[in-house]
Design an enzyme around this catalytic site. Structure first.
Site, PDB file in Angstrom:
ATOM      1  N   GLU A   1      -1.843  -9.425   3.023  1.00 38.62           N
ATOM      2  CA  GLU A   1      -1.792 -10.045   4.355  1.00 38.62           C
ATOM      3  C   GLU A   1      -3.105 -10.582   4.772  1.00 38.62           C
ATOM      4  OE1 GLU A   1      -1.762  -5.522   5.155  1.00 38.62           O
ATOM      5  OE2 GLU A   1      -1.077  -6.986   3.774  1.00 38.62           O
TER       6      GLU A   1
ATOM      7  N   HIS B   1      -3.488  -5.435  -0.007  1.00 30.69           N
ATOM      8  CA  HIS B   1      -3.172  -5.734   1.304  1.00 30.69           C
ATOM      9  C   HIS B   1      -3.212  -7.632   1.199  1.00 30.69           C
ATOM     10  CE1 HIS B   1      -2.970  -2.303   3.684  1.00 30.69           C
ATOM     11  NE2 HIS B   1      -3.867  -1.924   2.740  1.00 30.69           N
TER      12      HIS B   1
ATOM     13  N   CYS C   1       0.812  -1.202  -0.096  1.00 31.37           N
ATOM     14  CA  CYS C   1      -0.084  -0.097  -0.118  1.00 31.37           C
ATOM     15  C   CYS C   1       0.715   1.325   0.051  1.00 31.37           C
ATOM     16  CB  CYS C   1      -0.914   0.105   1.107  1.00 31.37           C
ATOM     17  SG  CYS C   1      -2.484   1.172   1.164  1.00 31.37           S
TER      18      CYS C   1
END
Length: 544
Positions: A518, A516, A381
């Protein structure tokens, strides 16, 4: 009909209700049941999207664009069931909806009250979209006795009467502290917590007792006697070396068996725990280790990067290595004498997302270090945006390159995104509009450049879908300049307007992503970018 498991907490916060809920759901899945977990948050924010990470920790984002509590990340990581808008509700959202209805006249002149209007809304939330489920686990945020949680406690009390006692189980998580000076575990806090809960009309069926020392049978018997539960329903919860051992520990203590018993269900067979045994074995017996530096601005509050931390652990699981994380405040690398020496021993550098200008120059300097020293780099990001600015400043020679997020700039390499394409059509935002819920949120597709490193990492796929949470984008007008200096745009939105991924083919591992990744990683299904990143760090560790 779905059965409901309501999870409350007492004495203190941070006892691990979310982790317990996720572990219990995983155990029920291992027995063949279909589950979903939901979170009730008593605070008055509509969602956590505008809250500081220091206040609330990470904001977890679902595929459908909900900004939710970080516990939903635990739920997904342990069950693999994607979260959605209907899995997290706050007092703020409930009151906002009720007051909007009142203004429209939907209540036909009735007096709007906590009972029945607020409690009915809570019950409707709990019971929505559950027809295809065996169990719905609902975690109540906060601790019993908090003023703001009272409507939720009342709602679940009512719901048990409405759906039948045989279809509801109450699990209460509490604390059994160890008093070192006395050398004793104390059960009185648990007794008082259960007394508080029963005074509100709820008798727990199962007690999960967090403790630092093993809970002797005498203390378990005492808790059972004073709290009016079966001895077998007093479940000790000791600290574990890894959160991924927690489902196994709870199974060993009989949690899943007691939950089924509370519903009158006789287990048909033992659960299939092979997934969790394999994960625990990989964590317990690594074949190497790497050190990753996370250069961010919220490093004093590690819950701000909860999913990121876990995704790195998942990358370690995939590579059978232990991942050591060094949390580095990006401001360390700013000023006349940046402390670059702290980056020297690292095997890889990761710059995560964030908001605001504080520490941004330190992130740029850390990225320059990773680029020049050929150290694996991962930008997520804002980290990707800073990588683009670093390239413009130090390779293209555009010293004024910056982002409009930090103020006016002559060279806006990164700027505010005011409209973008969604499945429903064009989404628009105004610079001076509301902050809550107005970012580019949720899952969006991206097309990958054939032959690129990321295309290889994603197994040769030509398109992917990843979750976003940001308000600013890399300006595509600078693409040619950046690519001339070696930063390739290897992923873009399907219309080609929004850069999604950048990489440096001349670097061992240098990748930045606008999304993102994750948020979609799981211990039993590590995200490919994190698996590849840790593999690159392992290779780097063998060079130093």
């Amino acid at each position: 009909m779905a059965r409901f498991i309501f999870i409350t907490g007492g004495v203190v916060s941070s006892l691990g209700k979310g982790l317990m809920a996720a572990s219990l759901a995983a155990l029920l899945q291992a027995r063949g049941y279909k589950v979903r977990i939901r979170k009730f948050d008593p605070y008055l924010n509509v969602d956590p999207g505008t809250m500081s990470p220091y206040q609330h920790g990470e904001v977890y984002v679902t595929d459908d664009g909900a900004e939710t509590d970080l516990d939903l990340g635990h739920y997904e990581r342990f069950t693999g069931v994607p979260g959605r808008q209907s899995d997290n509700v706050t007092s703020g959202r409930i009151y906002s909806d009720i007051l909007a209805k009142e203004r429209r006249g939907d209540f036909l002149g009735a007096t709007v009250q906590v009972i029945p209007h607020v409690t009915d809304a809570i019950k409707n939330f709990a019971m929505s979209d559950v027809d295809d489920l065996d169990f719905v686990l609902c975690e109540i945020g906060g601790t019993v006795g908090d003023i703001e949680s009272l409507p939720f406690i009342e709602a679940i009390r009512q719901l048990r009467n409405e759906v039948g006692e045989e279809n509801v189980s109450f699990v209460h998580v509490t604390l059994v502290p160890y008093i070192a000076a006395a050398g004793e575990l104390k059960t009185k806090p648990t007794q008082h917590s259960v007394r508080e809960l029963t005074s509100l009309g709820i008798q727990p069926d199962i007690l999960v007792c967090r403790c630092e020392q093993p809970l002797p049978q005498d203390e378990r018997n005492k808790i059972a006697l004073f709290c009016n539960v079966r001895k077998e329903a007093v479940i000790p919860a000791l600290d574990a070396k890894s959160i991924y051992e927690v489902p196994l520990n709870y199974h060993d203590e009989g949690l899943d068996r007691e939950v089924l018993r509370s519903f009158g269900i006789a287990p048909r067979h033992a659960p299939d725990l092979s997934r969790w045994l394999d994960i625990a074995e990989r964590i317990e017996h690594p074949e190497g280790e790497v050190t990753i530096g996370i250069v961010g601005k919220y490093t004093g509050m590690q819950d701000a990067y909860k999913s990121l931390h876990e995704a790195l652990v998942h990358g370690g699981i995939a590579n059978r290595v232990k991942v050591n994380i060094r949390w580095l405040d990006s401001e360390l690398f700013e000023g006349e004498r940046p402390d670059i020496d702290q980056l020297e021993p690292l095997h890889a550098v990761l710059v995560p997302g964030g908001f605001g200008s504080r520490g941004s120059e330190g992130k740029i300097n850390a990225i320059r270090f990773a680029r020049e020293r050929k150290v694996p780099f991962f930008g997520i990001c804002l980290g990707m945006q800073m990588a683009c600015i670093e390239g413009m400043r130090h390779l293209a020679g555009v010293k004024t390159a910056s982002t409009t997020e930090f103020g006016e700039t002559a060279e806006p390499v990164v700027g505010l995104i005011t409209e973008w394409m969604t499945e429903a059509g064009i989404e628009k935002r105004e610079a001076g509009g509301n902050l809550g819920g107005t970012m580019r949120l949720g899952a969006y597709p991206a097309r990958l450049l054939s032959g690129s490193r990321v295309a290889e990492i994603y197994g040769g796929q030509s398109s992917i879908s990843e979750r976003h949470r940001h308000r600013y984008e890399v300006n595509g007008h600078y693409k040619d300049v950046l690519e001339k200096d070696g930063l390739i745009f290897s992923g873009e939105s399907p219309d080609g307007l929004l850069p999604e991924i950048v990489e440096r083919p001349d670097h061992p591992w240098f990748i930045g992503v606008q999304f993102h990744p994750e948020l979609k990683s799981k211990p039993f299904d590590p995200h490919p970018l994190f698996s590849s990143f840790i593999a690159a760090a392992l290779k780097q560790s063998r060079l130093v």
